[in-house]
Motif scaffolding. Structure first.
Motif: not given
Length: 290
Positions: A30, A34, A58, A193
């Motif tokens: 994650p 991001l 996240l 996400l």
């Protein structure tokens, strides 16, 4: 004799004090995702890498079964959050204390508690505010690494005679500024996400025809993340100890918007805000640095 509103309040107030604890591990994927979504160059994400502020969002994702999802894309009312009988739900703001780093590889427990439920009568009808306290502890530590208060507001359905609050002009003294294009891909990637099924962020027909908004709504947490990301770009070595933000006005995907920052004279406070293409303020925030 209780009115229906008072009776509802009594039932909703019974949720105050309810608590749940979830566990997760801070895995790197994650963070990599991001990083790409916010348009940073790819960098190694090794064990021990500290999460930037707000990137804990996240994790602890809302893994509700498909059969539990309501018509707005959220889980049906009840469960941990109180069953507020109002159709529109928004993230109104949050307050944070960053006490120690959360790092890739950490085992983290998040204890969430309903701190308050308040009902008010606004210009457009009844409002219900729910405040949730989250405490995140790493690797069985006794003290939390992060304390977060999350403010949720529930509203009645949009009516034809609703009074829209007057917009507020954004400050004109930004030392930092970055323009953001909130296209469908950015909103989709952030929804993915954070496993956020709320249809106001990706379903244009739903958000315009059912909830009465002019376009897709940019996630409040995404805007808050972009505000702290602006600070991180301008002051990469700064250590944020506290942060608070409040949503002032919805941001839609119809036009670019900007995130802005102004360091204060004390050297430890940074005022941050977002504004739309007409320079109306959409989010206010303050970060405190060590």
């Amino acid at each position: 004799m209780e009115t229906s509103v008072e009776a509802d309040n009594s039932e909703l107030n019974s949720w105050i004090g309810r608590s749940e604890t979830l566990r997760d591990t801070i895995v790197p994927t994650p963070v990599v995702a991001l990083t790409a979504t916010l348009d940073h160059p790819a960098t190694p994400v090794d064990a021990g890498t500290p999460l930037p502020p707000l990137w804990h969002w996240l994790y602890f994702l809302p893994m509700h079964r498909q059969s539990e999802i309501g018509p707005d894309g959220h889980a049906r009312r009840g469960g941990f959050l109180p069953p507020v009988p109002l159709p529109r739900r928004m993230w109104a703001g949050s307050q944070f204390e960053f006490r120690s780093p959360i790092r890739v590889g950490d085992r983290v427990a998040r204890t969430s508690t309903i701190a308050d439920v308040t009902s008010k009568q606004g210009r457009t009808g009844q409002l219900v505010f729910v405040k949730v306290r989250h405490e995140l502890r790493c690797n069985d530590a006794s003290e939390p690494a992060l304390i977060e208060f999350h403010d949720i507001v529930y509203r009645e359905a949009q009516g034809p005679n609703d009074v829209v609050p007057p917009p507020q002009a954004a400050p004109a003294d930004a030392e930092w500024q970055r323009s953001i294009v909130p296209d469908d891909v950015l909103l989709f990637r952030y929804s993915a996400l954070t496993f956020n099924g709320h249809r106001i962020h990706y379903d244009r027909r739903y958000v315009t025809e059912v909830e009465g908004y002019p376009g897709l709504i940019v996630h409040g947490p995404l805007i808050a993340t972009l505000l702290l990301d602006l600070l991180r770009r301008e002051r990469p070595d700064a250590e944020v100890t506290s942060f608070r933000f409040k949503a002032v006005r919805p941001t839609f995907d119809l036009h670019p918007f900007s995130v802005n920052g102004q360091p204060q004279a004390d050297g430890k406070t940074v005022r941050l805000w977002a504004c739309d293409h007409e320079r109306w303020r959409t989010m206010d925030a303050t970060a405190t640095l060590r």
